[in-house]
Design a protein around this motif. Structure first.
Motif, PDB file in Angstrom:
ATOM      1  N   ASN A   1      18.655 -13.869   4.296  1.00 44.53           N
ATOM      2  CA  ASN A   1      18.155 -13.265   3.132  1.00 44.53           C
ATOM      3  C   ASN A   1      16.887 -12.547   3.331  1.00 44.53           C
ATOM      4  O   ASN A   1      16.151 -12.482   4.445  1.00 44.53           O
ATOM      5  N   ARG A   2      16.631 -11.536   2.453  1.00 45.45           N
ATOM      6  CA  ARG A   2      15.591 -10.383   2.322  1.00 45.45           C
ATOM      7  C   ARG A   2      14.509 -10.602   1.337  1.00 45.45           C
ATOM      8  O   ARG A   2      15.137 -10.762   0.026  1.00 45.45           O
ATOM      9  N   TRP A   3      13.394  -9.856   1.421  1.00 43.64           N
ATOM     10  CA  TRP A   3      12.573  -9.694   0.222  1.00 43.64           C
ATOM     11  C   TRP A   3      12.157  -8.240   0.434  1.00 43.64           C
ATOM     12  O   TRP A   3      11.111  -8.067   1.611  1.00 43.64           O
ATOM     13  N   ALA A   4      12.375  -7.471  -0.539  1.00 40.72           N
ATOM     14  CA  ALA A   4      11.796  -6.116  -0.483  1.00 40.72           C
ATOM     15  C   ALA A   4      10.858  -5.677  -1.592  1.00 40.72           C
ATOM     16  O   ALA A   4      10.887  -6.332  -2.623  1.00 40.72           O
ATOM     17  N   ASN A   5      10.165  -4.701  -1.377  1.00 38.50           N
ATOM     18  CA  ASN A   5       9.212  -4.338  -2.395  1.00 38.50           C
ATOM     19  C   ASN A   5       9.924  -3.072  -3.042  1.00 38.50           C
ATOM     20  O   ASN A   5      10.976  -2.733  -2.721  1.00 38.50           O
ATOM     21  N   SER A   6       9.126  -2.456  -4.256  1.00 36.36           N
ATOM     22  CA  SER A   6      10.015  -1.410  -4.983  1.00 36.36           C
ATOM     23  C   SER A   6       9.975  -0.180  -4.231  1.00 36.36           C
ATOM     24  O   SER A   6      11.112   0.372  -4.365  1.00 36.36           O
ATOM     25  N   ARG A   7       9.285   0.359  -3.186  1.00 35.47           N
ATOM     26  CA  ARG A   7       9.401   1.481  -2.427  1.00 35.47           C
ATOM     27  C   ARG A   7      10.564   1.133  -1.499  1.00 35.47           C
ATOM     28  O   ARG A   7      11.302   2.186  -1.460  1.00 35.47           O
ATOM     29  N   ALA A   8      10.689   0.145  -1.073  1.00 31.55           N
ATOM     30  CA  ALA A   8      11.829  -0.150  -0.016  1.00 31.55           C
ATOM     31  C   ALA A   8      13.302  -0.114  -0.867  1.00 31.55           C
ATOM     32  O   ALA A   8      14.160   0.475  -0.383  1.00 31.55           O
TER      33      ALA A   8
ATOM     34  N   ARG B   1       0.848  -1.267   0.031  1.00 33.16           N
ATOM     35  CA  ARG B   1      -0.125   0.043   0.024  1.00 33.16           C
ATOM     36  C   ARG B   1       0.918   1.320   0.017  1.00 33.16           C
ATOM     37  O   ARG B   1       0.641   2.157   0.620  1.00 33.16           O
ATOM     38  N   GLY B   2       1.748   1.281  -0.754  1.00 32.52           N
ATOM     39  CA  GLY B   2       2.868   2.408  -0.822  1.00 32.52           C
ATOM     40  C   GLY B   2       3.925   2.445   0.360  1.00 32.52           C
ATOM     41  O   GLY B   2       4.614   3.370   0.356  1.00 32.52           O
ATOM     42  N   ARG B   3       3.683   1.581   1.250  1.00 31.85           N
ATOM     43  CA  ARG B   3       4.683   1.489   2.332  1.00 31.85           C
ATOM     44  C   ARG B   3       5.779   0.765   1.855  1.00 31.85           C
ATOM     45  O   ARG B   3       5.749  -0.325   1.333  1.00 31.85           O
ATOM     46  N   PRO B   4       7.076   1.032   2.368  1.00 26.93           N
ATOM     47  CA  PRO B   4       8.145   0.341   2.013  1.00 26.93           C
ATOM     48  C   PRO B   4       8.050  -1.154   2.936  1.00 26.93           C
ATOM     49  O   PRO B   4       7.673  -1.221   4.080  1.00 26.93           O
ATOM     50  N   VAL B   5       8.397  -2.189   2.070  1.00 30.65           N
ATOM     51  CA  VAL B   5       8.358  -3.538   2.856  1.00 30.65           C
ATOM     52  C   VAL B   5       9.667  -4.398   2.960  1.00 30.65           C
ATOM     53  O   VAL B   5      10.178  -4.451   1.802  1.00 30.65           O
ATOM     54  N   LEU B   6      10.100  -4.796   3.939  1.00 28.14           N
ATOM     55  CA  LEU B   6      11.204  -5.723   3.839  1.00 28.14           C
ATOM     56  C   LEU B   6      10.974  -6.941   4.820  1.00 28.14           C
ATOM     57  O   LEU B   6      10.724  -6.720   5.935  1.00 28.14           O
ATOM     58  N   LEU B   7      11.078  -8.169   4.407  1.00 34.58           N
ATOM     59  CA  LEU B   7      10.864  -9.434   4.902  1.00 34.58           C
ATOM     60  C   LEU B   7      11.901 -10.207   4.885  1.00 34.58           C
ATOM     61  O   LEU B   7      12.810 -10.220   4.073  1.00 34.58           O
ATOM     62  N   ARG B   8      12.079 -10.779   6.203  1.00 32.39           N
ATOM     63  CA  ARG B   8      13.220 -11.718   6.305  1.00 32.39           C
ATOM     64  C   ARG B   8      13.029 -13.332   5.915  1.00 32.39           C
ATOM     65  O   ARG B   8      11.666 -13.656   6.306  1.00 32.39           O
ATOM     66  N   ASP B   9      13.758 -14.027   5.602  1.00 33.45           N
ATOM     67  CA  ASP B   9      13.392 -15.336   5.339  1.00 33.45           C
ATOM     68  C   ASP B   9      13.605 -16.240   6.640  1.00 33.45           C
ATOM     69  O   ASP B   9      13.944 -15.563   7.589  1.00 33.45           O
ATOM     70  N   ASP B  10      13.468 -17.368   6.596  1.00 35.40           N
ATOM     71  CA  ASP B  10      13.387 -18.172   7.733  1.00 35.40           C
ATOM     72  C   ASP B  10      14.759 -18.582   8.105  1.00 35.40           C
ATOM     73  O   ASP B  10      15.052 -19.358   9.050  1.00 35.40           O
TER      74      ASP B  10
END
Length: 522
Positions: free
Chosen positions: A166-173, A153-162
């Motif tokens: 490693n990380r998973w980021a969206n375009s804003r991040a 929703r327009g916010r930066p997203v940064l997710l960690r793996d198990d």
């Protein structure tokens, strides 16, 4: 509880100072001493156990100032010692971040991100985890990036793996982090890209730590936030019976936080700090500079006495370094990629000479060593270097191999001979999603002996258990860990069967790994 509050001197003339402050009687005390495994009473003075035995023995040090607890037959045992944990990361996750089950599928993850994003400010970050390795394997596409963008929703997203590697980021991040097609891959990490060279949000190994640091720079009031994160983690650990930990990657910011809490009387356990040779979550000095600063941060309960070195990555992303090749990856492009190369074994981060150099630096500073080595090649590297260190300097330095997941049979007795601790992460040695992903990457003979704990124990190695929370498990629960050590089963019925069942340990050995062994190791 029975309390005896009388004051003065005992009738036999013994001054009050010779009596225990606390006595426990009527208990089933599991002593962790194999020569005398059970007792019924114990006494404590000035925070230290002064006697353990039968009630008649404890009576000799029980007097008017002693508080006496009748346990009513309940079991008493030593406090749990977690020899490998990430207190700061776990506390942050509990206090501030989006919790995601590693078993969650893509749709479930997107729904959770969207709901979380809708409840925070327009400029706040959605940070959380853990995304299962299986999901992350399929996240490196434009479609997956678009889905994460929409969920954010327009916010930066940064997710960690198990694995937290490693990380998973969206375009804003990625925009805020300055990650673009022009951004080069660091030497110790990688940005997954599409066929046009554009990054698609999956960030591997040390490139992910740069992303964490960048996200942290956008947060407000970090000192208050960090103190609250630490309190949250310690409260959870105490509730589970944990009384001492080894924080496995302690940057300077967090070392200062823990020390300040101890000076203020807020630290509710012993904490051994490990100074990493790479950045972990935050910026600042790393080993050896951090080690040179560490003594000033030492307090009564904070002991900055270990250096931490990463020798490889994790097997899920083929960044561990093995003696035998990985399986061929059917999804890998045929353009000479590691996944397609039938001889690819992974690449260690150190040569023998460069690893000896950093080990010598640690020894020269009086530091002990925790070495992250997740496969048999890098474990052998550690053992080979320790063998040289022992010849040069003796056995004064403690060495850990974390995580002792894949060890060649020939190297098993070397743990005992060289005095190397097998740092074992409990909730990784049972059937679950992460091990399913590992089984897709490595040859079958590796999975048949994964976490060879019985072999290590029979060879006389010191096994020290640590949760690796939040990297290795969603909760640092030592009781599930002990169960898994004994059964090699997952208590969750969604993951049936056993994992290398012949490597199971008995109850006494499992308890020792979580108490006296871990205490000795750290």
């Amino acid at each position: 509880m029975e309390r005896n509050s009388a004051k003065g001197t005992a009738g036999n003339g013994t001054p009050e100072s010779g009596f225990a402050d606390l006595a426990i009687r009527g208990a089933a005390i599991r002593t962790m001493d194999r020569s005398r495994p059970w007792a019924t009473a114990m006494a404590v003075k000035d925070g230290r156990i002064m006697a353990v035995g039968e009630e008649a023995e404890i009576g000799a040090v029980t007097g008017p100032p002693t508080s006496v607890i009748d346990a009513g037959g309940a079991m008493v045992m030593p406090g749990i010692v977690d020899a490998h944990i990430h207190v700061s990361a776990g506390g942050q996750q509990m206090a501030w971040e989006l919790a995601i089950s590693p078993a969650a599928g893509l749709d479930e993850i997107m729904a959770a991100v969207s709901a979380h994003a809708g409840g925070i400010g327009a400029n706040d970050w959605v940070i959380g985890g853990s995304v299962g390795s299986g999901v992350l394997q399929h996240a490196g596409t434009r479609d997956a990036l678009a889905a994460l963008d929409k969920a954010g929703r327009g916010r930066p997203v940064l997710l960690r793996d198990d694995s937290s590697h490693n990380r998973w980021a969206n375009s804003r991040a990625m925009e805020l982090l300055g990650i673009s097609a022009a951004t080069p891959d660091p030497a110790d990490g990688r940005y997954v890209r599409d066929s046009h060279g554009d990054p698609v949000g999956v960030i591997l190994e040390q490139a992910s730590q740069r992303a964490e640091q960048g996200a942290r720079e956008h947060m407000r009031d970090l000192e208050r936030r960090d103190r609250h994160s630490a309190r949250t983690a310690l409260s959870l650990l105490n509730s589970l019976g944990v009384t001492a930990v080894q924080d496995a990657a302690t940057m300077g910011t967090w070392l200062e936080t823990f020390s300040a809490m101890d000076r203020a009387g807020e630290l509710t356990m012993w904490l051994v700090a490990s100074m990493p040779n790479i950045h972990y979550m935050v910026t600042g000095a790393v080993f050896p500079e951090l080690a040179d600063q560490a003594s000033a941060a030492a307090t009564e309960h904070v002991r900055p006495t270990f250096a931490k070195f990463l020798l490889d990555g994790v097997p899920m992303t083929r960044t561990s370094a093995f003696l035998h090749p990985y399986k061929a990856d059917p999804q890998a492009p045929a353009s000479g990629s590691p996944g397609h190369d039938p001889g690819f074994r992974g690449t260690p981060y150190y040569t023998h000479a460069s690893l000896m150099e950093v080990f010598e630096q640690a020894v020269a500073r009086g530091m002990h060593v925790k070495a992250h080595a997740t496969a048999d090649l890098t474990a052998r590297q550690v053992l080979d270097c320790v063998e040289e260190i022992r010849k040069r300097h003796g056995y004064g330095t403690i060495f850990h191999i974390a995580h002792s997941e894949f060890i060649d049979r020939d190297d098993i007795p070397r743990f005992r001979d060289l005095g190397v601790v097998a740092d074992a992460s409990p909730l990784l040695w049972l059937p679950h999603l992460m091990n399913q992903i590992i089984a897709q990457q490595v040859q079958e003979h590796y999975m048949e002996r994964i976490w060879p704990l019985r072999e290590l124990h029979q060879a006389g190695a010191l096994i020290a258990a640590g949760s690796d929370w939040p990297s290795g498990s969603p909760m640092p629960d030592p009781w599930l860990s002990i169960e898994a050590m004994i059964t090699r089963r997952n208590p969750d019925p969604a993951y049936p069967g056993t994992l290398a069942a012949d490597q199971a340990l008995d109850l006494t050995t499992a308890l020792e790994a979580h108490t006296v062994n871990a205490a000795q190791a750290i």
